[in-house]
Design a protein around this motif. Structure first.
Motif, mmCIF file in Angstrom:
data_model
loop_
_atom_site.group_PDB
_atom_site.id
_atom_site.type_symbol
_atom_site.label_atom_id
_atom_site.label_comp_id
_atom_site.label_asym_id
_atom_site.label_seq_id
_atom_site.Cartn_x
_atom_site.Cartn_y
_atom_site.Cartn_z
ATOM 1 N N ILE A 91 2.002 -8.451 9.254
ATOM 2 C CA ILE A 91 2.368 -7.085 8.881
ATOM 3 C C ILE A 91 3.530 -6.660 9.771
ATOM 4 O O ILE A 91 3.445 -6.688 10.990
ATOM 5 N N GLY A 96 4.029 -2.697 4.572
ATOM 6 C CA GLY A 96 2.651 -2.748 4.101
ATOM 7 C C GLY A 96 2.421 -3.667 2.927
ATOM 8 O O GLY A 96 1.321 -3.755 2.414
ATOM 9 N N LYS A 97 3.455 -4.361 2.483
ATOM 10 C CA LYS A 97 3.299 -5.249 1.332
ATOM 11 C C LYS A 97 2.872 -6.629 1.809
ATOM 12 O O LYS A 97 3.554 -7.616 1.592
ATOM 13 N N SER A 98 1.738 -6.670 2.494
ATOM 14 C CA SER A 98 1.301 -7.920 3.082
ATOM 15 C C SER A 98 0.641 -8.805 2.051
ATOM 16 O O SER A 98 -0.021 -8.318 1.139
ATOM 17 N N THR A 99 0.810 -10.077 2.222
ATOM 18 C CA THR A 99 0.221 -11.048 1.303
ATOM 19 C C THR A 99 -1.030 -11.637 1.930
ATOM 20 O O THR A 99 -0.975 -12.236 2.998
#
Lengths: 110, 114
Positions: A91, A96-99
């Motif tokens: 992160i 916040g666009k975590s995979t």
């Protein structure tokens, strides 16, 4: 997005330490390393996170390699309640666009 | 007090129906998310709102429409439900960026479309 790679599954005996590895060779300088776990039929829950230094909390320890390209989540004494899927995610600059990858399914044997 | 609460916990509905899932957080976070977890357990982000504004909108069918009336609430409305929409939907919240505090997830809504 920087990706992480984890083994699909690991087994441990109860009351023994467990070391869960994670590779993140494309990590950027501002990415924090987070670990979550998901117990059966529950949402993921936060376990621990770190940036460069090793971290300890009441749940686990996080050991981060010097080059930050890998990390290890350490459960000091596994219990049956630690059986879960463990996710290592990065992160940072991804807003916040975590995979979440496939994670590691930890089985704890009595 | 539950930090991130979703309702309902279970939802069984017929194809073609319209349904909504609600989410509320009492952590003072300014960012909320919807994730979908399918039968293979892969957790995929769908949407994210920061202070009521949409900031992440992944490749999701137009039948899915999120709504954030305030920063403590994020609802998900699904039109014309299809069999493939069956999954567990998780709401989560964080401070913006999530890098330090991380995410807090709800317990999930298991949607079954028959």
């Amino acid at each position: 997005d920087a990706k992480t790679t984890q083994p699909n599954s690991m087994e441990s005996n109860e009351e023994e330490p467990v070391h869960l590895p994670c590779n993140h060779s494309t990590i950027s300088g501002t990415d924090y390393i987070h670990w979550y776990r998901q117990l059966p039929s529950q949402g993921p829950e936060y376990v621990i996170h770190g940036l460069t230094s090793n971290v300890n909390n009441r749940m686990a320890s996080l050991a981060i390699a010097e080059d930050r390209k890998s990390s290890t989540l350490i459960l000091h004494r596994a219990t049956l309640r630690d059986a879960a899927v463990y996710y290592c995610i990065l992160i940072g600059t991804n807003a916040g666009k975590s995979t979440f990858g496939d994670g590691t399914t930890l089985t704890v044997k009595p | 007090d539950t930090a991130v609460s979703q309702t309902p916990k279970y939802l069984v509905t017929q194809m073609g129906n319209d349904k909504s899932i609600k989410c509320e957080q009492n952590l003072g976070h300014d960012t909320m998310y919807w994730y979908k977890q399918d039968s293979k357990k892969f957790l995929k982000i769908m949407f994210s709102y920061n202070n009521k504004e949409l900031i992440i909108n992944e490749t999701v069918p137009n039948r899915f429409s999120p709504k954030s009336p305030d920063k403590a609430h994020l609802n998900l409305h699904i039109n014309s439900l299809e069999l493939g929409d069956s999954a567990v939907y998780f709401c989560a919240s964080s401070h913006f960026g999530a890098s330090v505090g991380g995410y807090t997830f709800g317990s999930g809504t298991r949607l079954t479309v028959v």
